[in-house]
Design an enzyme around this catalytic site. Structure first.
Site, mmCIF file in Angstrom:
data_model
loop_
_atom_site.group_PDB
_atom_site.id
_atom_site.type_symbol
_atom_site.label_atom_id
_atom_site.label_comp_id
_atom_site.label_asym_id
_atom_site.label_seq_id
_atom_site.Cartn_x
_atom_site.Cartn_y
_atom_site.Cartn_z
ATOM 1 N N GLU A 133 0.821 -1.207 0.000
ATOM 2 C CA GLU A 133 0.000 0.000 0.000
ATOM 3 C C GLU A 133 0.857 1.260 0.000
ATOM 4 O O GLU A 133 0.507 2.264 -0.628
ATOM 5 C CB GLU A 133 -0.946 -0.005 1.207
ATOM 6 N N HIS A 185 -11.096 -6.795 8.310
ATOM 7 C CA HIS A 185 -11.476 -6.497 6.931
ATOM 8 C C HIS A 185 -12.885 -5.901 6.835
ATOM 9 O O HIS A 185 -13.495 -5.929 5.768
ATOM 10 C CB HIS A 185 -11.430 -7.770 6.075
#
Length: 324
Positions: free
Chosen positions: A60, A129
């Protein structure tokens, strides 16, 4: 108008802007031939090719670092962070670099980039998540925060975000990806900072965002039918900029405010709106402001527990029906 799903509207907005502006490009994990893990970007790789739709390593920080550099040199990148939870591993890049580049360079460097991410619960993905992180983003000066509730708004707001001169965090609520509605054909843009009012009413203002909007609308229908309570539902659409004018005008009319948010209760966006309304309209309120939220605990993956934690239509109806 065409019937598009929420996920199809993502691809439609990106394709619209990529056709109009050669500077727009897209980076992320598995976004190329795979079309994204949620299949929200199918067809982009085939139309625009590997130079403008680029698969990246699982990093990321690398994705956002590359996009920031591209934005500062004149391009208009779109980054995908697969799950919004993963902002935790690249938050320094967002908060200390992307958000502050224009300010710290005295306007010499703009960072016109969009960071898309699947956000929120409802899909049984568990605590790591399923987080709703709009409150993280809203607290950072220098970035705009968008969270659409339907496919039409996805197309219009994502197009506006791509054109915006500032960095935008664009949160796509993952449980909405399959929802369909009519989406305008052709070029379509919705200005950032304009809330919508999908249901008008006179007794109570219900402010919601993303997946909480369809729940608020269903609750409003039940409250009218079962209790004779007329709810005005406001879909914020963007948290930064925040359309305080629409909120204040509605609460002035109804005298009551309820916020419905998926964020954990502590320091959620509903608290900020409650503060604004309390400061501006204290003497207009006919009842205490009520916040309906997810509790301040990690989200469960077991279906029955997740459903209990996230605000439901039943909880909205019960809470509002018991207001003074």
């Amino acid at each position: 108008m065409a019937q598009l799903s929420y996920r199809e509207a993502v691809a439609a907005a990106m394709a619209q802007e990529m056709r109009l502006d050669d500077r727009v490009l897209f980076l992320g994990e598995d976004v190329g031939a795979a079309g994204g893990v949620f299949k929200a970007t199918l067809g982009l790789y085939e139309e625009f090719g590997p130079l403008r739709v680029r698969d990246t390593p699982i990093s990321e920080q690398a994705i956002l670092g590359a996009c920031m550099g591209a934005a500062m040199t004149g391009l208009r990148p779109i980054a995908e962070i697969m799950f919004s939870d993963f902002f935790a591993v690249c938050w320094d890049t967002v908060v200390n670099e992307i958000a502050k580049a224009r300010y710290m360079s005295n306007g010499q460097h703009e960072t016109p980039l969009v960071i898309r991410s699947a956000n929120g619960g409802g899909a049984r993905f568990g605590a790591q998540h399923s987080q709703s992180i709009e409150n993280w983003a809203m607290a950072v000066p220098g970035i705009k925060v968008v969270a659409p509730s339907n496919a039409a708004d996805v197309k219009g707001l994502l197009a506006a975000s791509i054109r915006d001169p500032d960095p935008v965090l664009f949160f796509e609520q993952k449980s909405l990806y399959g929802n369909k509605c009519e989406v305008p054909d052709g070029e379509y843009v919705i200005p950032l900072g304009q809330a919508a009012t999908p249901v008008e009413g006179t007794d109570v203002t219900v402010v919601a965002l993303a997946a909480m909007v369809p729940k608020a609308i269903k609750a409003a229908e039940r409250l009218q039918a079962e209790h004779g309570i007329s709810c005005e539902v406001i879909d914020l659409r963007t948290l930064v900029p925040l359309d305080t004018k629409t909120i204040l005008e509605s609460v002035t009319k109804t005298g009551r405010l309820v916020t419905v948010e998926e964020n954990p209760r502590l320091c959620g966006w509903g608290a900020e709106i409650s503060s604004i309304v309390s400061e501006e309209l204290f003497w207009n309120l006919d009842a205490p402001i009520t916040r309906i939220t997810t509790p301040h605990i990690p989200l469960a993956s077991v279906d029955i527990l997740e459903d209990i934690m996230i605000p439901s239509v039943d909880r909205i109806v019960e809470t509002i029906s018991q207001m003074d």
